[in-house]
Design an enzyme around this catalytic site. Sequence first.
Site, PDB file in Angstrom:
ATOM      1  N   SER A   1      23.116 -17.048   3.118  1.00 29.77           N
ATOM      2  CA  SER A   1      23.667 -16.807   1.797  1.00 29.77           C
ATOM      3  C   SER A   1      25.190 -16.889   1.840  1.00 29.77           C
ATOM      4  O   SER A   1      25.741 -17.923   2.218  1.00 29.77           O
ATOM      5  CB  SER A   1      23.152 -15.472   1.266  1.00 29.77           C
ATOM      6  OG  SER A   1      23.232 -15.402  -0.130  1.00 29.77           O
TER       7      SER A   1
ATOM      8  N   ASP B   1      14.108 -20.928  -3.988  1.00 29.14           N
ATOM      9  CA  ASP B   1      15.240 -20.008  -4.034  1.00 29.14           C
ATOM     10  C   ASP B   1      15.852 -20.043  -5.433  1.00 29.14           C
ATOM     11  O   ASP B   1      16.404 -21.067  -5.859  1.00 29.14           O
ATOM     12  CB  ASP B   1      16.283 -20.426  -2.987  1.00 29.14           C
ATOM     13  CG  ASP B   1      17.332 -19.355  -2.738  1.00 29.14           C
ATOM     14  OD1 ASP B   1      17.553 -18.518  -3.633  1.00 29.14           O
ATOM     15  OD2 ASP B   1      17.928 -19.376  -1.651  1.00 29.14           O
TER      16      ASP B   1
ATOM     17  N   HIS C   1      14.767 -16.737  -1.632  1.00 29.99           N
ATOM     18  CA  HIS C   1      16.052 -16.548  -0.947  1.00 29.99           C
ATOM     19  C   HIS C   1      15.810 -15.773   0.345  1.00 29.99           C
ATOM     20  O   HIS C   1      16.067 -14.566   0.433  1.00 29.99           O
ATOM     21  CB  HIS C   1      17.005 -15.803  -1.873  1.00 29.99           C
ATOM     22  CG  HIS C   1      18.428 -15.801  -1.429  1.00 29.99           C
ATOM     23  ND1 HIS C   1      19.164 -16.948  -1.271  1.00 29.99           N
ATOM     24  CD2 HIS C   1      19.269 -14.771  -1.119  1.00 29.99           C
ATOM     25  CE1 HIS C   1      20.387 -16.643  -0.887  1.00 29.99           C
ATOM     26  NE2 HIS C   1      20.473 -15.316  -0.770  1.00 29.99           N
TER      27      HIS C   1
END
Length: 666
Positions: free
Chosen positions: A220, A326, A357
């Site tokens: 991320s 995601d 995610h």
Amino acid sequence: MTSAPSSVGTRARVASVLVGLLVAALPAAPVAASPGTGSAAAQAESAARHRPVPPHVVGDHTVPAYSYADAIRESVWVQTRADSDGDGVRDRVAVDLVRPREAAAAGVRVPVIMDASPYYLCCGRGNESELKTYDAAGVIAKAPLFYDNYFVPRGYAFLAVDLAGTARSTGCEDVGGPAEVGSATAVIDWLNGRARAFTADGRPVSAAWSTGQVGMIGKSWDGSVANGVAATGVPGLATIVPISAISSWYDYMRYQGVLRSTDYPGFLHSYVNGRDDDACADTLARLRADSAEETGDHNRFWAQRDYRPSADRVRASVFVAHGLNDLNVTTNQFAGWWQELADEGVPRKLWLYQAGHEDPFDVRRAEWVAALHRWFDYWLQGLRNGVMDEPRVDLETAAGVWTTQRDWPAPGTRDVRIALGGGDGVTGTLGGRGARPGQERAYVDESLTEAELVAEPSTATAGRLVFLSGALTTALRISGSPSVRLRIRVDRPTTELTARLVDYGTAERVQYGSSEGVRTLDTESCWGASTDADDACYRDTEEITEVSDHAVLTRGWLDAAHHRSLRLRTPLLPDRWYTVTVPLNAYDAVLPAGHVLGLMLGQSDPEFTETNDRDATVRVDLGRSELILPIAGRAGLPVIDDAPPVRTAPADPSAARTARDTRQVP
């Protein structure tokens, strides 16, 4: 599609990196060259053949030869080139590191695995939200995640870096900008003797123990930093592993001119800020002013935070991992970066999986750890283990079902243009013969939820247009980035346009909603060595699946006034027809025979975006509109004249249809 580049550039990059590894592994003292001994590369290879093999290398892989419990643990502060908080002193970023003591004692230099993050003290890392902890002297005792536990005994150092303005670092966090990227880049400079670092009491400290070869990894926001640092071309960065990572911050916070949510840069800055509010008040004000929220335009602020145009500067290899479902960091983030890297011949590898995610450590744990091990051994230790001779892509096609392929999109993929037909007047057709110029359909803005937009496609619902293929006669493989080209007339200066591709057909699918498609179990497994302060054991996980009658494959959004350029709005005139393209996020899926592909068009989308431009009526010229679908293989959509009836469970009538805060933390 862009054709694959020649492998000559890739081979040259690989050879350059491996020669650099060989040189870095030599003793610190210079080796005099005798006349006629040949090139520097030949000298390096010759020296490498004659140097002692360190105990952590056995054949073509590293082994746990060093004590994790006895490892050297240090906390240092690296001086950057920036003064992002404007206090007249260069920023210093906190670097907490763990490295093998036995290697240091023997004079064996080691490469570095580095995770630079804004989350180490505010929010935590990994599925269990681990934080850094320190001993009484302020030296790192526990680093989140398994990287140090697993790789330090195998002859690596691990560095956990606090980005500028977060945790124990000075400076200010500028959300993907020069201060953030520069703070991580400075650490690589220090590891290669180009920057200074200090202990907590101000004593200078060097990194003579390091080979200078660095691999950055992170999920991320952390992986986004790795992308940004790679785009600088900083020498010493040998590889990056961006997981569910951002490559363009504009595309993260804006969907083709549509705001994802208000005050997004300011929200993220405040979420991770480790300084007193006054110290970074000016930075926060600039983030809010320069991001052009009132227009949604792409400007210099966003150009600084778009790493894709700098792919030609990337020296590092890249191992990308991303969830196909995601909804936080959407798939266009990996796909746009991947294509730019391919065009530049950057050595690369890709994992795509069905979850949202998520880190592949929580999707396919044993295989992921093994893949990372081999990747780092090749790129950081210089071990010729054949990892670059394997298929470039690992792809999860269904829950727990994996395959490999040569590249992505799937080799042989072609863009197929599919006409939009009028159908029965309620439900239109995909691939119909009846599409002709002048055949119009109109729809109004009703701010439908996604469930309302895609449910019961054979039923008339205000606020949407529906187009269905016939029942597939053979399996259909979609691989790449679809788009919808529309000829429209709008009775407002602009409106949000949304599009979704839907797979109608019963199947067991990964449920990637709020859970991201992964469930945490009560059991645990261990990946590396442990201490009392830092264990290597993590709770096991499994994918969450459910049998459903349909699934949204991919989504796309556009502010119609940005149809010409993202840099400037062009208001629409109510009496004029415009051709606009709504790009959809990249996807990869196989629709089985018997399923039906659906295209759903809507307008404002309060579950995913935020807009004040509502209540428009859009007229679509079907004969001049089309779906552009990347199809692998020869299969296509069946040609039909009337849309088939498709039934699904009705949408929940209690679902909220009002705008909400759609901001997430990457």
